[in-house]
Design a protein around this motif. Sequence first.
Motif, PDB file in Angstrom:
ATOM      1  N   ARG A  37       0.832  -1.199   0.000  1.00  0.00           N
ATOM      2  CA  ARG A  37       0.000   0.000   0.000  1.00  0.00           C
ATOM      3  C   ARG A  37       0.870   1.253   0.000  1.00  0.00           C
ATOM      4  O   ARG A  37       0.618   2.207  -0.746  1.00  0.00           O
ATOM      5  N   GLN A  38       1.931   1.251   0.830  1.00  0.00           N
ATOM      6  CA  GLN A  38       2.799   2.416   0.912  1.00  0.00           C
ATOM      7  C   GLN A  38       3.576   2.628  -0.389  1.00  0.00           C
ATOM      8  O   GLN A  38       3.762   3.771  -0.831  1.00  0.00           O
ATOM      9  N   ALA A  39       4.028   1.546  -1.012  1.00  0.00           N
ATOM     10  CA  ALA A  39       4.743   1.680  -2.283  1.00  0.00           C
ATOM     11  C   ALA A  39       3.816   2.230  -3.366  1.00  0.00           C
ATOM     12  O   ALA A  39       4.222   3.070  -4.186  1.00  0.00           O
ATOM     13  N   ALA A  40       2.571   1.785  -3.387  1.00  0.00           N
ATOM     14  CA  ALA A  40       1.612   2.284  -4.369  1.00  0.00           C
ATOM     15  C   ALA A  40       1.318   3.762  -4.130  1.00  0.00           C
ATOM     16  O   ALA A  40       1.214   4.548  -5.077  1.00  0.00           O
ATOM     17  N   GLN A  41       1.181   4.154  -2.860  1.00  0.00           N
ATOM     18  CA  GLN A  41       0.961   5.560  -2.543  1.00  0.00           C
ATOM     19  C   GLN A  41       2.134   6.412  -3.017  1.00  0.00           C
ATOM     20  O   GLN A  41       1.956   7.464  -3.642  1.00  0.00           O
ATOM     21  N   ALA A  42       3.359   5.956  -2.744  1.00  0.00           N
ATOM     22  CA  ALA A  42       4.546   6.706  -3.149  1.00  0.00           C
ATOM     23  C   ALA A  42       4.637   6.811  -4.664  1.00  0.00           C
ATOM     24  O   ALA A  42       5.069   7.836  -5.204  1.00  0.00           O
ATOM     25  N   THR A  43       4.232   5.775  -5.364  1.00  0.00           N
ATOM     26  CA  THR A  43       4.307   5.759  -6.820  1.00  0.00           C
ATOM     27  C   THR A  43       3.266   6.674  -7.452  1.00  0.00           C
ATOM     28  O   THR A  43       3.484   7.224  -8.540  1.00  0.00           O
ATOM     29  N   SER A  44       2.145   6.857  -6.771  1.00  0.00           N
ATOM     30  CA  SER A  44       1.074   7.682  -7.335  1.00  0.00           C
ATOM     31  C   SER A  44       1.475   9.151  -7.441  1.00  0.00           C
ATOM     32  O   SER A  44       0.944   9.897  -8.259  1.00  0.00           O
ATOM     33  N   ARG A  45       2.422   9.582  -6.574  1.00  0.00           N
ATOM     34  CA  ARG A  45       2.925  10.967  -6.583  1.00  0.00           C
ATOM     35  C   ARG A  45       1.786  11.998  -6.600  1.00  0.00           C
ATOM     36  O   ARG A  45       1.836  13.008  -7.295  1.00  0.00           O
ATOM     37  N   SER A  46       0.752  11.713  -5.864  1.00  0.00           N
ATOM     38  CA  SER A  46      -0.373  12.647  -5.797  1.00  0.00           C
ATOM     39  C   SER A  46      -0.802  12.770  -4.344  1.00  0.00           C
ATOM     40  O   SER A  46      -0.131  12.283  -3.433  1.00  0.00           O
TER      41      SER A  46
END
Length: 307
Positions: free
Chosen positions: A237-246
């Motif tokens: 979840r944290q990696a996906a959040q960081a990747t979203s850059r939003s």
Amino acid sequence: MSTTVSHHAPLTSVPRDLVHKDDPDQVFLSRYERTADDTFAITADWSRAHSLFPVRDRHEDPMLLVETVRQTFPLLCHHAFGVPLGHHLLWEDFRYSTSAAALLADLDRPTTVDLEVTCRDVVRRGPRAAALELVTAVSRDGDHLGTAHTRFTIQAPAVYQRLRLGRGDARSMMDKAVPLAPPASPQEVGARSFHDVTLSPTDIPRRWQLRVDAHHPLFFDHPVDHAPGMLLMEASRQAAQATSRSHLVMAAGMDVAFHRYVELDTPCHVEAHPVPHDVNGRARVLVVMRQEGDERFKALVTLEETG
């Protein structure tokens, strides 16, 4: 411990050992009843949950939904399917689906959550279950919150130790855990504090080292000889959040495959790869965890804006 707990009478209080927790405040399940041969009605109480799963951007944390569902696995194994305490549950796959609208926080709503669990393709070894497939529908106050699906196998302690190849002693493995690497920014990964950050930056974009804090009260409530599945999903979840850059987004869905255990005594690297959006236009990120040259874990994370 090898005591078998196998009853068909309803439970009006769920003991902590039946959900594999040491801390009684982390036991979310409060009532259980078998409603048919393969169907169970389980009640959860989220009144104490927010100390571990705080509201994020006015929404319940999807990981709270996941942990609530996860607690049903050992409960059903031990209480309904003849599995002795001390046996090990080995996750093969897990997926869940929810939405920002469903998890919108409302302090005036009841804290009671209802789970309807259906068991499929039960494989038995003698009097006990050796593998289970579970499908769960979660609701609160009559409103649908989400669904989850999983399959896992169950191994006796002696078999488990042979599978672990010398890494099956929980306390020993926790003592050997890789030292904590510097955390990523909590804001970057959508964590509330540095203590809850599960990723450490590397020199490669969208690549981190998994941070395994063996003293974290949620992930290591009790000694474990490998990185728990809940830790791996939170890191995804944290990696996906960081990747979203939003701005903050919600992990509205996750489709997970557990290939091999992620060990505590050697570094594990987490990679995130944006992939095409789903049919509803929601962003998706493929998270892969590698260790000792092998792919150990994979999660396809579906993101939804909460604004």
